[in-house]
Each structure stands twice: as structure tokens, then as C-alpha cells.
Design a protein around this motif. Structure first.
Motif, PDB file in Angstrom:
ATOM      1  N   GLN A  41       0.838  -1.211   0.000  1.00 19.44           N
ATOM      2  CA  GLN A  41       0.000   0.000   0.000  1.00 19.44           C
ATOM      3  C   GLN A  41       0.869   1.256   0.000  1.00 19.44           C
ATOM      4  O   GLN A  41       0.541   2.239  -0.661  1.00 19.44           O
ATOM      5  CB  GLN A  41      -0.935   0.004   1.215  1.00 19.44           C
ATOM      6  CG  GLN A  41      -2.055  -1.029   1.170  1.00 19.44           C
ATOM      7  CD  GLN A  41      -3.187  -0.621   0.241  1.00 19.44           C
ATOM      8  OE1 GLN A  41      -3.005   0.177  -0.670  1.00 19.44           O
ATOM      9  NE2 GLN A  41      -4.364  -1.185   0.458  1.00 19.44           N
ATOM     10  N   ARG A  42       1.966   1.229   0.746  1.00 19.70           N
ATOM     11  CA  ARG A  42       2.850   2.410   0.774  1.00 19.70           C
ATOM     12  C   ARG A  42       3.491   2.637  -0.584  1.00 19.70           C
ATOM     13  O   ARG A  42       3.861   3.770  -0.925  1.00 19.70           O
ATOM     14  CB  ARG A  42       3.917   2.239   1.857  1.00 19.70           C
ATOM     15  CG  ARG A  42       3.370   2.386   3.271  1.00 19.70           C
ATOM     16  CD  ARG A  42       4.484   2.547   4.290  1.00 19.70           C
ATOM     17  NE  ARG A  42       5.306   1.367   4.422  1.00 19.70           N
ATOM     18  CZ  ARG A  42       5.039   0.332   5.227  1.00 19.70           C
ATOM     19  NH1 ARG A  42       3.932   0.347   5.969  1.00 19.70           N
ATOM     20  NH2 ARG A  42       5.857  -0.697   5.300  1.00 19.70           N
ATOM     21  N   THR A  43       3.632   1.592  -1.357  1.00 19.29           N
ATOM     22  CA  THR A  43       4.153   1.747  -2.724  1.00 19.29           C
ATOM     23  C   THR A  43       3.090   2.301  -3.657  1.00 19.29           C
ATOM     24  O   THR A  43       3.367   3.155  -4.500  1.00 19.29           O
ATOM     25  CB  THR A  43       4.644   0.378  -3.249  1.00 19.29           C
ATOM     26  OG1 THR A  43       5.659  -0.113  -2.394  1.00 19.29           O
ATOM     27  CG2 THR A  43       5.190   0.517  -4.673  1.00 19.29           C
ATOM     28  N   LEU A  44       1.855   1.825  -3.472  1.00 16.03           N
ATOM     29  CA  LEU A  44       0.774   2.218  -4.374  1.00 16.03           C
ATOM     30  C   LEU A  44       0.226   3.608  -4.083  1.00 16.03           C
ATOM     31  O   LEU A  44      -0.088   4.377  -4.995  1.00 16.03           O
ATOM     32  CB  LEU A  44      -0.379   1.204  -4.270  1.00 16.03           C
ATOM     33  CG  LEU A  44      -0.149  -0.209  -4.799  1.00 16.03           C
ATOM     34  CD1 LEU A  44      -1.293  -1.113  -4.362  1.00 16.03           C
ATOM     35  CD2 LEU A  44      -0.038  -0.186  -6.318  1.00 16.03           C
ATOM     36  N   LEU A  45       0.084   3.938  -2.803  1.00 10.75           N
ATOM     37  CA  LEU A  45      -0.678   5.130  -2.426  1.00 10.75           C
ATOM     38  C   LEU A  45      -0.113   6.457  -2.940  1.00 10.75           C
ATOM     39  O   LEU A  45      -0.895   7.344  -3.289  1.00 10.75           O
ATOM     40  CB  LEU A  45      -0.856   5.173  -0.909  1.00 10.75           C
ATOM     41  CG  LEU A  45      -2.016   4.315  -0.397  1.00 10.75           C
ATOM     42  CD1 LEU A  45      -1.925   4.107   1.107  1.00 10.75           C
ATOM     43  CD2 LEU A  45      -3.357   4.966  -0.762  1.00 10.75           C
ATOM     44  N   PRO A  46       1.223   6.650  -2.988  1.00 11.42           N
ATOM     45  CA  PRO A  46       1.683   7.939  -3.524  1.00 11.42           C
ATOM     46  C   PRO A  46       1.153   8.225  -4.926  1.00 11.42           C
ATOM     47  O   PRO A  46       0.835   9.356  -5.269  1.00 11.42           O
ATOM     48  CB  PRO A  46       3.209   7.786  -3.522  1.00 11.42           C
ATOM     49  CG  PRO A  46       3.484   6.822  -2.429  1.00 11.42           C
ATOM     50  CD  PRO A  46       2.347   5.849  -2.480  1.00 11.42           C
ATOM     51  N   VAL A  47       1.043   7.178  -5.735  1.00 11.74           N
ATOM     52  CA  VAL A  47       0.533   7.360  -7.090  1.00 11.74           C
ATOM     53  C   VAL A  47      -0.986   7.495  -7.077  1.00 11.74           C
ATOM     54  O   VAL A  47      -1.562   8.363  -7.744  1.00 11.74           O
ATOM     55  CB  VAL A  47       0.955   6.178  -7.985  1.00 11.74           C
ATOM     56  CG1 VAL A  47       0.518   6.411  -9.419  1.00 11.74           C
ATOM     57  CG2 VAL A  47       2.465   5.982  -7.930  1.00 11.74           C
ATOM     58  N   LEU A  48      -1.648   6.652  -6.283  1.00 10.53           N
ATOM     59  CA  LEU A  48      -3.113   6.704  -6.205  1.00 10.53           C
ATOM     60  C   LEU A  48      -3.589   8.058  -5.699  1.00 10.53           C
ATOM     61  O   LEU A  48      -4.580   8.608  -6.196  1.00 10.53           O
ATOM     62  CB  LEU A  48      -3.625   5.596  -5.284  1.00 10.53           C
ATOM     63  CG  LEU A  48      -3.520   4.160  -5.820  1.00 10.53           C
ATOM     64  CD1 LEU A  48      -3.780   3.160  -4.702  1.00 10.53           C
ATOM     65  CD2 LEU A  48      -4.503   3.935  -6.959  1.00 10.53           C
ATOM     66  N   LEU A  49      -2.892   8.614  -4.702  1.00 12.42           N
ATOM     67  CA  LEU A  49      -3.298   9.915  -4.161  1.00 12.42           C
ATOM     68  C   LEU A  49      -3.274  10.983  -5.239  1.00 12.42           C
ATOM     69  O   LEU A  49      -4.106  11.896  -5.247  1.00 12.42           O
ATOM     70  CB  LEU A  49      -2.387  10.304  -2.998  1.00 12.42           C
ATOM     71  CG  LEU A  49      -2.636   9.554  -1.686  1.00 12.42           C
ATOM     72  CD1 LEU A  49      -1.514   9.849  -0.697  1.00 12.42           C
ATOM     73  CD2 LEU A  49      -3.977   9.936  -1.094  1.00 12.42           C
ATOM     74  N   GLY A  50      -2.301  10.873  -6.136  1.00  8.80           N
ATOM     75  CA  GLY A  50      -2.245  11.831  -7.234  1.00  8.80           C
ATOM     76  C   GLY A  50      -3.429  11.698  -8.159  1.00  8.80           C
ATOM     77  O   GLY A  50      -3.997  12.694  -8.613  1.00  8.80           O
ATOM     78  N   TRP A  51      -3.825  10.466  -8.435  1.00  6.22           N
ATOM     79  CA  TRP A  51      -4.988  10.260  -9.311  1.00  6.22           C
ATOM     80  C   TRP A  51      -6.278  10.690  -8.614  1.00  6.22           C
ATOM     81  O   TRP A  51      -7.163  11.268  -9.246  1.00  6.22           O
ATOM     82  CB  TRP A  51      -5.058   8.803  -9.745  1.00  6.22           C
ATOM     83  CG  TRP A  51      -3.970   8.427 -10.699  1.00  6.22           C
ATOM     84  CD1 TRP A  51      -3.448   9.200 -11.696  1.00  6.22           C
ATOM     85  CD2 TRP A  51      -3.257   7.183 -10.750  1.00  6.22           C
ATOM     86  NE1 TRP A  51      -2.456   8.520 -12.362  1.00  6.22           N
ATOM     87  CE2 TRP A  51      -2.318   7.274 -11.809  1.00  6.22           C
ATOM     88  CE3 TRP A  51      -3.315   6.014 -10.015  1.00  6.22           C
ATOM     89  CZ2 TRP A  51      -1.460   6.231 -12.143  1.00  6.22           C
ATOM     90  CZ3 TRP A  51      -2.456   4.971 -10.341  1.00  6.22           C
ATOM     91  CH2 TRP A  51      -1.546   5.090 -11.400  1.00  6.22           C
ATOM     92  N   PHE A  52      -6.391  10.415  -7.318  1.00  4.16           N
ATOM     93  CA  PHE A  52      -7.568  10.892  -6.590  1.00  4.16           C
ATOM     94  C   PHE A  52      -7.628  12.422  -6.640  1.00  4.16           C
ATOM     95  O   PHE A  52      -8.703  13.008  -6.819  1.00  4.16           O
ATOM     96  CB  PHE A  52      -7.529  10.435  -5.132  1.00  4.16           C
ATOM     97  CG  PHE A  52      -7.644   8.946  -4.936  1.00  4.16           C
ATOM     98  CD1 PHE A  52      -8.397   8.170  -5.799  1.00  4.16           C
ATOM     99  CD2 PHE A  52      -6.999   8.317  -3.888  1.00  4.16           C
ATOM    100  CE1 PHE A  52      -8.512   6.794  -5.631  1.00  4.16           C
ATOM    101  CE2 PHE A  52      -7.097   6.946  -3.705  1.00  4.16           C
ATOM    102  CZ  PHE A  52      -7.846   6.182  -4.574  1.00  4.16           C
ATOM    103  N   ALA A  53      -6.466  13.070  -6.459  1.00  2.00           N
ATOM    104  CA  ALA A  53      -6.432  14.535  -6.453  1.00  2.00           C
ATOM    105  C   ALA A  53      -6.800  15.112  -7.801  1.00  2.00           C
ATOM    106  O   ALA A  53      -7.224  16.266  -7.899  1.00  2.00           O
ATOM    107  CB  ALA A  53      -5.040  15.028  -6.040  1.00  2.00           C
TER     108      ALA A  53
END
Length: 1001
Positions: A532-544
Motif C-alpha cells: 500500500q505504501r508503494t501504491l498510495l503515492p501514485v493513487l493519491l495523485g490520481w484521486f487529487a
């Protein structure tokens, strides 16, 4: 020269790195170069340069340009005796053909490199001003400027100064040059100088103390009247001085040019006045400035002219810069500007673009500036205009991870060094990596890559570019995880307040809840948390990047909670290409798709099975035959009709998610596949997929009812006829299923028994489909049947025939234009169509009375059916230029001409419109206008259902929902007004066409 000695020289030259030793040997054959040929120290020094051939050629030209033999010999003796001068001069000659040209024109300027005292290694503005002091006109200023540039380049190529110091010295030289140019302009117009105060504010790389060798020098001019002077005349005088100063620097003379002075970052850009008063600047920034203009002001710095006025300007605008992050859609605006830059790069150049391309210098600068603007409000230590200084401050304050910051700094330094050396060769403004092998070899050697220059250069360039690509967005999001995961005690990390500040800037309305979600997802030492720590930095950008980041993150947590222990889930998101991005887009696009997914989380697997576009992928719609086979098989396995319909609903839920997810992904696009969708194709795909799914669901429900009540054989043949959007293959996510029911007794069965059986089938189908469920409802609407709500739900084929022959009204014939069998007895459905064809496509077309009746009904509908309080111009169904206008126009042409034109005999609106155009019944332009409006109105209805989770015929009033509809339609965050304007414009054109074609206006 003997062959043996010649061979020996050739070999020595080859060993020293000359790529054309024959030409070099020829140059060295001259008696005046005997000292060079015979001195191993000089040959070794030439071989140590970036391009020994270029260095030797430049040295020969410089020696030939010396005014007399004494000067010639003096230069050679100094080169042999003084290693510092030798390294500096030959280093420049081997790296820059342009500076070699300058030395050939000004053969005594090499003496500027003789002095090698510590105090001379890092000159500042004052030292450069002394170097330019004798310049009295544009020509002498250029010569003096190149002489100063020569000394910077010499220190640079020999490693006496690093890339950051080089950039700072170039900025200081630019500052001194601007001051000298302004002095020349003032001397030329003393009367203008007497009227005004003029301050020159450096922007961009010059303002940030990080200038390139060749770059536009961005400036802003601030002017004021001197005591007693008229303000209007003073600003005119200041404008003349500013213009003259720009020409002095920018114009090309016999000595070439210095660099362009660019004032386009001023308020209103090139359309605004060149010089403004301080109060005028402030008024603009307070009322009109865009986010990127505050971002540009990060690097503002007074460099020339009136010092006090320049400082007043900075004191006035700086507070505005640090409030920029409070603006709506701040992060989205900055990221959109970055994307726009990339989109404007020619496709043939993007892989060679060192500055603007993905993984280039601009990615580092934008990421750093974004973080500065977010956190610089509360932390003044971040307010540096220099990228590397700001990056270091961000790392020190815990706003970015130290490892990430270190990697990014290394990449930035390498890429800037490449940029410097590329520009130094010809002193031309370029950011493209060269393609010629000779140029690449020189570039690699200039950076210290000597073993295999081409191979090493390409490897290092791609490695550093890859680091930037990976980090430039992660830099913004990773510290949020470090702040909640707390896995590295003692290391500086974001404070809770800074974390909330960053989330607010990203568009999160509830940053406290977002931090709780991040903590739940990423804390701990489990493998799941690590992924999750690997995925979330990228996912947060897409959510934003969505209209509702909070919903995206919340939905992701829900899905992860439901599937977190499923082995394939996180592996899919980590390894399956676009799966993670597809999921992020789907989860943040509204309520419908996430709600469907929460009911069947395993459907996440569809997002990773191939691309959404093209056949065979996980999101590609399945055809009616396959859907019907699956649903009928599921119904056959169920012990009761109710359980059978539940199974059918499960298939429907999954397939609705598949369709909605594909629609969202193709509307938003992905990094690998940006959104440029064919709007009509998307509408057709959704309409076809939902219609096929509805037909298959009805077929399954019919099978379940018949099997439970009668076994294998129903006493009567039974068919379901799709009507309206259902029959037209145009259902939206929230559409009811308009149908007619027709039956025909089996041979030997009493008509009453058959009728009772048919009515029981219809009643039971409606009951089963109306059982409360969390799934989107599938409502059967039979109100288009003969006699409407007053008539029987189901009739025999003979009854339909009798009714249509005696009682049918023109609106009923019009409704039958979209009739198409969708389930049940195929032969009975075919015969029903044969029955109604003469009615809906009347021989010789419609009479005048029928046309008038259709027009009357349309006008009545417009006046009576629009909901009270609705804005007619934004009502997708009944508003002007909306679905009803287009469909009634097309249907009128079908009824008038369908008997003669087979192409018009279709239930599909767009297909019928295209046929009318092909037969020249409607002009191509009019058809295109109607088609565009129909597609847009349909897309809006689909968007409303996707966003709100319930159907609607008009735009939402909630700001976030409206923004989400805009994102689906291709409008960036903050551009809902543009979307509404475009909708009104499109439908206004369609209404004008409709009034001409339908009403004959």
C-alpha cells in the motif's frame, strides 16, 4: 616528415582521443605548431578536453589570429608553462565552437583566463559590472559580455565550479548586463531618465540564480513618476527606456546577440502594458492573476534600476505569492499547466527534450514549486527562488524524504549539466539532446564519461530521467504516508498540520478523515501495508486529479478492507499496468461505479484484464448472446424463480460495473492513454451494452418465471418488445425499460387460459424485478401499450392487429418507430414487427394532418412536461436542442420517408440521422449539429447517473457533483462554467436546426 614519424604522431593522436587523427596530423605539420606537436604535455591536455579535434582546430585559429609572431610565441609559451591557463583555454576550445569563434575574432581575450587567484574563482555582480564597465554601445557590450562568459565557461568545464555555481554566475552576469544595458539606454535618453523611476525585476531562471548559458532572460518592469512629473508621461518614458534596454540585449549585431529579454510574464502578458506602476501591478494580482502567475513570482528578484522601487515591489507582491495555495483548484491548476507544456512538445522531439519532457528539468521545478507554495505560507525557510536550495530546505523541514530529495538533486544536477554543455557548444538556446554521434561523444566526455561516452551518456541520462519521472509526483504524496506510518523514528517528517495543509491543497475537504484512511491503509510492517505504501503515492495523485478526492480515498479503503486478504488484489494493482490507475479513476468519479463495486469487490479484477479499448479486454462490453447464455445458465441452476432473478441481478451488477468503468476510464484517460475519446462512440457503446444487458436480464427473468410456474412449456407463445431507448439500443445507466408484451396461444390452448398465463408471467416478472435491492433498479414500463395505462398489460398478436387497424393514433405509430424484439419467442417477435412496419413507415409517407398533429404534440409536450423550476436551457431531455428536439425531428423524417428509404428503417436515432443525411434529406452540417447535441445530452445524463447514483435530466447543483460531471465530459477542475456555456451553445445551434427542419420555421 618520414612515414615512420608520421605513423608515430598518428598513433599518439589516436591514443589521446582524436577521432580524426589524419586531419589533426595535417594541422600539426605546420612549423608554427612544432611546439604543440613536440610537447607531450600539450597533446595530453588536448586529449583531456571534451573534443580534442575541436580544441586543436580552435587553438590553430587562435594562434593564426594573433597580431604578430611575438604574440603568437607568447601564447604558446604561456600554454606550455602555465597548467591552469592550459586547462582552462583548451577546455573551452574543446567544448565550445562559439567561444572559439569569439577568440578568433578577439585574439587577446584569452588573457582574461590567465589570472587564477582564489578571489577570482567565484565572481559576483560587482566583478562582472567591472568587466562590462567599458561597454558604451550594444557592440562593445556584446564583446565584453562574451569575455566574461569565457571565464565562466573555463571554470565550468574544468570543474572549478559546479553546475549550481555556474548557473548562479550566469545569473549574476545577466544582472550586470541588464544594468549596463539600462545605463546605455539612460545615456541615450537623459530626458526620459529624468522623468521616471524604473525597476527591473528578474523572473524565471535569472531571478532564481540558476540561468542557462543561453536562455531568455525573463523580466517585469515597474515604473513610477519622479517627484513633480506627470504619471502618464513618466510611464511612457519608462516604457521607452525599457524597450531600448531590451533591444540592446536582444538585437543581433556583427558580434551576434547576448540573449532575448522576455517581458511576457508581466500582467496580461504580451497584451498588457510593458511598464506598470506598483499600484497597477498590485491591482492586477489581487483581482485577475492566475495561479501560474503566482508560481512565476516565486523567482522574482530586483536586479536593475531603482533599488527602492524594486524592493517595494517585492514587499507588496510576496504576501500574495504565499496565499496562492489557498485558491480553489490550486494543485489542479499547477498540474494542468505542467501537462499543457508536455502536450505542446512535438511528438518527434519529446524523447530528446531535456527540459520540458516527462522526467525532465521542468518536472523537478514544478514539484518543488508546488511544495513551496503549499508549505511556504507557514515556513519562511522554503521561500527560495533557487530550485536546489528550495529542495534542500524541503528535505530539512521534513516536507520531502531525504532519500527522495537526494536522488532528485542528483538527477537535476546531471540534467542541468547536460543542458549547459549542449548550449555551450554553439551558444544556442536549445534543450534537445543531439542525435549526431560526434555531438553525443563530445557531450559525454564533457561530463567526465570517458570510457564509452555514448553508451555511458545514454545510460546515465535515462537513469536520471527515470528517477525524475518516478519521483516528481511521489515527492508530493510520499511524506503524507511517512507522517502516518511512522516507520523511521528520528527522521524529519511532516507535522500533522503540514500534512493537513498538503491534503487541503490537493482538494481534500476532510483532511483529518483522509489521514485516518492513510494510517489504516499504510501503517504497520505487514506485506500488505508495504505494498500500500508503494501504491498510495501514485493513487493519491490520481484521486487529487478528480472532482472528489475524499470519495476516491474512502472508496479505496473500503475496497481494500473487503479484498485486502485476497492474494491477487494488491498484486493486481502493483503489477497489472493500468489496473491501479483505472481503479483510482473509477473510485473517484462518482457514486454509481463504486457502489456497484462494493456489492461485488471481486469485479476489481476486470480493471487489470487488458485495456478498456479494443476487443477482448477486461472492460470490453460483452455481447447479448454471451450475456444471455450466462444469465440463463445461472437461472437454470437456481432452485426458485426468486433466486434465479437474484443470480441474474448479480450478472447485471457486474456487467453494469464493467460498462461504467470502461466509460469512466475512456472519458478520463490514463497516463499511458490520454483521453481523446470519440464521444459518439462512447455513447453508442454505453447504450448498446446497457440495452443488451437489460435484454439478457429480462430473458433470464422470463425463463425463471416460466420454469417455476409451468415447467418447460408455457401455454402461450410470449415475446417482449423493446420500445423507446430500449428498442433503440440507447439505454442509459438509469433508464427504465419501455416494453410491450405480446403473446399467442399455443396450438390447442384456450385463449382465456393463454391470456391468464401471459398476464401471470408479466405480473410475476414485474414483482421479481421490483424486490428491494441495493442494485440499480430495473423498472419495466409498459405505458406505451395500446390504450396506455388503461389498456391490458399483454395482448395477443391479433388484438394488437385489430387495435392498430381501427384505433391507432399518430403518436402510437411514432412510438413504434423504436420497437424491436428483445426477449422471448423470436418468431412471434418477428411477426409483430411485420405487423407494425406499415404503420410506422406509412406508404407514401405522412399526410399533412398527421404532420400537424405531431408538431402539435411536440409543442404541447414542451409547454406542459418540463418540471417546474427547471432551467429549460439545461434540461437534457425536454430543453431546447435536447434529446426530444433531435429525436422528434429524426422520427418525423423516418415516418415521412421511411417507406421509400430503407436506411431510415432503424430504431437507432444516430443511425437514422446518418441515413437521412446520406439520402440528402438533411444537410451534412445540420445533421452534424443535431448529432453533436444528442450525443452531448446523452453524455450528460450518463454522467449525472455515474456521479450521483440516481438518474437526472439536468446538471447537478452541488458544486462537487457539477465538477465531477465536468471531469467526465473532459473539463478540468474549476471549469464547470465553461462546460455549461458549451452545452448551451451546442443545444442553441441544435434548436435552430430543429425549428427549421421540424416546424418548417
Amino acid at each position: 616528415m618520414t612515414p615512420g614519424r608520421r605513423s608515430s604522431t598518428f598513433t599518439r593522436l589516436l591514443r589521446h582521443g582524436f577521432t580524426d587523427p589524419s586531419a589533426a596530423e595535417h594541422l600539426l605539420d605546420g612549423p608554427e605548431l612544432t611546439p604543440v606537436r613536440n610537447d607531450p604535455v600539450l597533446l595530453e591536455a588536448l586529449g583531456a578536453t571534451a573534443d580534442p579535434d575541436l580544441a586543436l582546430h580552435g587553438l590553430v585559429r587562435l594562434l593564426e589570429a594573433q597580431p604578430d609572431p611575438t604574440a603568437h610565441r607568447g601564447l604558446l609559451d604561456t600554454l606550455i608553462a602555465a597548467k591552469p591557463l592550459r586547462d582552462r583555454l583548451l577546455g573551452v576550445l574543446g567544448a565550445s565552437a562559439a567561444l572559439a569563434d569569439h577568440l578568433a575574432r578577439h585574439p587577446r581575450d584569452w588573457e582574461a583566463l590567465v589570472t587564477y587567484e582564489p578571489r577570482d574563482l567565484h565572481p559576483g555582480v560587482e566583478e562582472f559590472e567591472r568587466g562590462l564597465a567599458e561597454a558604451v554601445d550594444p557592440v562593445t557590450l556584446r564583446v565584453a559580455y562574451r569575455r566574461c562568459l569565457l571565464s565562466i565557461a573555463a571554470r565550468d568545464v574544468n570543474g572549478t565550479i559546479d553546475v549550481a555555481q555556474t548557473a548562479a554566475e550566469l545569473a549574476d552576469l545577466a544582472t550586470a548586463t541588464l544594468r549596463a544595458a539600462l545605463a546605455i539606454a539612460r545615456t541615450a535618453a537623459p530626458e526620459d531618465a529624468a522623468l521616471c523611476r524604473l525597476a527591473v525585476i528578474a523572473m524565471g531562471k535569472c531571478g532564481g540564480h540558476e540561468l542557462n548559458y543561453v536562455s531568455d532572460v525573463d523580466v517585469i518592469f515597474v515604473g513610477e513618476a519622479r517627484d513633480g512629473a506627470d504619471e502618464g508621461k513618466a510611464i511612457q518614458a519608462a516604457t521607452r527606456l525599457a524597450s531600448h534596454m531590451m533591444r540592446i540585449c536582444s538585437e543581433t549585431t556583427v558580434e551576434g546577440s547576448i540573449w532575448p529579454v522576455d517581458a511576457n510574464l508581466r500582467p496580461e502578458g504580451r497584451n498588457g502594458p510593458l511598464v506598470r506602476t506598483l499600484s497597477s501591478h498590485l491591482a492586477y494580482y489581487q483581482r485577475w492573476a492566475k495561479t501560474w502567475e503566482f508560481q512565476a513570482l516565486l523567482k522574482a528578484r530586483p536586479v536593475a534600476g531603482d533599488v527602492e522601487l524594486g524592493e517595494n515591489y517585492m514587499a507588496a507582491v510576496s504576501p500574495l505569492v504565499w496565499k496562492a495555495a489557498e485558491r480553489d483548484n490550486f494543485v489542479a491548476d499547477v498540474q494542468k499547466m505542467r501537462r499543457r507544456v508536455v502536450e505542446n512538445i512535438p511528438v518527434t522531439e519529446i524523447e530528446r527534450e531535456l527540459k520540458l519532457g516527462p522526467g525532465g528539468l521542468r518536472d523537478v521545478e514544478f514539484a518543488v514549486q508546488l511544495l513551496q507554495l503549499v508549505h511556504g505560507r507557514a515556513d519562511a525557510s522554503l521561500r527560495s527562488g533557487t530550485t536546489l536550495d528550495a529542495l534542500q530546505a524541503l528535505a530539512t523541514g521534513g516536507y520531502v524524504g531525504r532519500v527522495d530529495a537526494g536522488q532528485l538533486e542528483d538527477a537535476y544536477r546531471f540534467l542541468r549539466s547536460m543542458e549547459h554543455r549542449i548550449q555551450l557548444y554553439r551558444l544556442r538556446r536549445t534543450h534537445l539532446v543531439p542525435e549526431e554521434e560526434t555531438d553525443l561523444r563530445r557531450l559525454g566526455r564533457s561530463l567526465g564519461l570517458r570510457a564509452e561516452p555514448l553508451t555511458e551518456l545514454t545510460r546515465e541520462w535515462k537513469r536520471h530521467s527515470g528517477v525524475v519521472r518516478r519521483l516528481h509526483e511521489k515527492l508530493f504524496y510520499r511524506p503524507l504516508l511517512d507522517a502516518v506510518a511512522q516507520l523511521a523514528p528520528g527522521e524529519a517528517r511532516l507535522s500533522p498540520e503540514a500534512a493537513r495543509e498538503r491534503l487541503v491543497a490537493l482538494g481534500y475537504a476532510d483532511p483529518a478523515a483522509a489521514l485516518r484512511h492513510l494510517e489504516a491503509l499504510a501503517s504497520g510492517v505487514t506485506r500488505k501495508a508495504a505494498i500500500q505504501r508503494t501504491l498510495l503515492p501514485v493513487l493519491l495523485g490520481w484521486f487529487a486529479d478528480s472532482a472528489d478526492p475524499d470519495a476516491g480515498l474512502l472508496n479505496f479503503r473500503k475496497v481494500s478492507d473487503a479484498l485486502g486478504k485476497t492474494p491477487w488484489y494488491l498484486r493486481l494493482l502493483r503489477d497489472e499496468g493500468a489496473a491501479a490507475e483505472n481503479l483510482a479513476r473509477v473510485l473517484s468519479a462518482g457514486r454509481l461505479a463504486p457502489d456497484l463495486l462494493m456489492r461485488a469487490p471481486e469485479a476489481v479484477a476486470l480493471l487489470g484484464d487488458g485495456e478498456s479499448r479494443g476487443g477482448g479486454g477486461g472492460l470490453a462490453p460483452r455481447g447479448r448472446t454471451h450475456l444471455e447464455q450466462e444469465i440463463l445458465a445461472a437461472v437454470g441452476r437456481a432452485p426458485t424463480a426468486e433466486q434465479g432473478v437474484t443470480a441474474a441481478r448479480g450478472v447485471r451488477r457486474r456487467e453494469l460495473f464493467r460498462t461504467a468503468a470502461a466509460d469512466i476510464v475512456d472519458s478520463y484517460g490514463t497516463e499511458a492513454n490520454p483521453a481523446e475519446p470519440d464521444q459518439g462512440a462512447l455513447v453508442d457503446r454505453v447504450g448498446g451494452a446497457v440495452s443488451d444487458l437489460t435484454a439478457a436480464t429480462l430473458a433470464g427473468t422470463l425463463r425463471a418465471v416460466v420454469r417455476e410456474g409451468w415447467g418447460d412449456t408455457l401455454p402461450t407463445r410470449f415475446a417482449i418488445i423493446g420500445m423507446g431507448r430500449f428498442g433503440g439500443h440507447e439505454l442509459g445507466y438509469g433508464s427504465d425499460a419501455d416494453v410491450l408484451f405480446v403473446h399467442e396461444p399455443q396450438d390447442g390452448v384456450d385463449e382465456r387460459e393463454a391470456s391468464e398465463a401471459a398476464n401471470k408471467v408479466v405480473s410475476e416478472m414485474r414483482r421479481l424485478l421490483q424486490i428491494p435491492s441495493a442494485d440499480p433498479p430495473l423498472l419495466i414500463d409498459a405505458d406505451l401499450r395500446p390504450e396506455g395505462k388503461s389498456g391490458p398489460l399483454v395482448r395477443t398478436l391479433k388484438s394488437y392487429e385489430a387495435y392498430y387497424r381501427r384505433w391507432s393514433l399518430v403518436w402510437e405509430a411514432q412510438a413504434l418507430l423504436r420497437a424491436e424484439p428483445v426477449a422471448g419467442d423470436a418468431d412471434l417477435g418477428r411477426r409483430f414487427i411485420e405487423l407494425i412496419d406499415p404503420l410506422r413507415y406509412p406508404a407514401e409517407g405522412l399526410g399533412d394532418d398527421a404532420v400537424r398533429e405531431i408538431r402539435r404534440l411536440k409543442a404541447r409536450m414542451e409547454s406542459e412536461r418540463l418540471p417546474r423550476g427547471a432551467d429549460p436551457k439545461l434540461h437534457t431531455k425536454l430543453g431546447p436542442g435536447g434529446l426530444s428536439d433531435v429525436e422528434w425531428t429524426v422520427q418525423l423524417y423516418q415516418m415521412r420517408h421511411g417507406w421509400a428509404e430503407p436506411g431510415l428503417r432503424t430504431t437507432r436515432t444516430r443511425e437514422a440521422l446518418a441515413a437521412a443525411c446520406a439520402e440528402r434529406l438533411i444537410s451534412g452540417e445540420d445533421a452534424a449539429i443535431l448529432d453533436e447535441a444528442w450525443v452531448l445530452a446523452t453524455r450528460v445524463r450518463n454522467a449525472v447517473m455515474l456521479v450521483r447514483g440516481r438518474a437526472g435530466d439536468t446538471f447537478p447543483t452541488d458544486a462537487r457533483e457539477l465538477a465531477a460531471v465536468g471531469r467526465y465530459l473532459g473539463y478540468g477542475t474549476g471549469h464547470a462554467g465553461d462546460m455549461l456555456d458549451a452545452y448551451r451553445r451546442t443545444t442553441r445551434r441544435a434548436r435552430a436546426v430543429m425549428e427549421e427542419l421540424f416546424y418548417g420555421a
